[in-house]
Design a protein around this motif. Structure first.
Motif, PDB file in Angstrom:
ATOM      1  N   SER A 151      -0.104   3.452   6.873  1.00  0.00           N
ATOM      2  CA  SER A 151      -1.087   3.103   6.979  1.00  0.00           C
ATOM      3  C   SER A 151      -0.928   1.464   7.680  1.00  0.00           C
ATOM      4  CB  SER A 151      -2.122   2.680   5.888  1.00  0.00           C
ATOM      5  OG  SER A 151      -3.420   2.127   6.178  1.00  0.00           O
TER       6      SER A 151
ATOM      7  N   PRO B  68       0.962  -1.161   0.073  1.00  0.00           N
ATOM      8  CA  PRO B  68       0.052   0.115  -0.145  1.00  0.00           C
ATOM      9  C   PRO B  68       0.764   1.135  -0.040  1.00  0.00           C
ATOM     10  CG  PRO B  68       0.083  -1.126   2.136  1.00  0.00           C
ATOM     11  CD  PRO B  68       0.972  -1.890   1.274  1.00  0.00           C
ATOM     12  N   LEU B  69       0.341   2.369  -0.431  1.00  0.00           N
ATOM     13  CA  LEU B  69       0.879   3.587  -0.554  1.00  0.00           C
ATOM     14  C   LEU B  69       2.211   3.993  -0.834  1.00  0.00           C
ATOM     15  CD1 LEU B  69      -0.191   4.406   3.402  1.00  0.00           C
ATOM     16  CD2 LEU B  69      -1.375   5.053   1.179  1.00  0.00           C
TER      17      LEU B  69
ATOM     18  N   ARG C 173       2.943   7.284  -2.845  1.00  0.00           N
ATOM     19  CA  ARG C 173       2.941   8.554  -1.903  1.00  0.00           C
ATOM     20  C   ARG C 173       4.307   9.179  -1.780  1.00  0.00           C
ATOM     21  NH1 ARG C 173      -1.790   9.247   1.421  1.00  0.00           N
ATOM     22  NH2 ARG C 173      -0.446  10.672   2.551  1.00  0.00           N
TER      23      ARG C 173
END
Length: 112
Positions: A112, A102-103, A106
């Motif tokens: 998270s 995830p992420l 970014r």
């Protein structure tokens, strides 16, 4: 992005605990990872009382995530979900489920 400044005295008091566990004086500047039952933070520590939050949890804290996972699996959460999930994971197959990363796109240090 604008910097967020640490203004929580309880969090600030946790940072020097490393000195007690290592018997070494902390020298500024340094990075600190503050992990708590609430939200976690990555801090840039420039001096006493001079801390900048450079990243932190966007949603549930680690403890909340373990509690929710344990409840979803029908495990006991009396002492927190973490120990129950860990006990179950010891007998698991780490390659049975492929999880996404995830992420990863970014450009900040939030997680998270």
């Amino acid at each position: 992005p604008s910097e967020k400044y640490l203004n929580n005295n309880d969090s600030e008091q946790q940072i020097p605990n490393n000195e007690q566990s290592t018997n070494r004086a902390m020298e500024f500047p340094f990075l600190a990872l503050l992990v708590s039952g609430g939200h976690c933070q990555i801090l840039k520590c420039l001096g006493i009382g001079k801390y900048t939050i450079i990243g932190g949890t966007l949603d549930d804290s680690l403890g909340e995530a373990f509690d929710k996972t344990a409840r979803l699996l029908g495990l006991p959460v009396g002492g927190g979900g973490g120990p129950a999930v860990e006990k179950l994971a010891l007998d698991g197959d780490p390659k049975s489920v492929t999880l996404p990363i995830p992420l990863q796109r970014r450009k900040d240090c939030d997680f998270s």
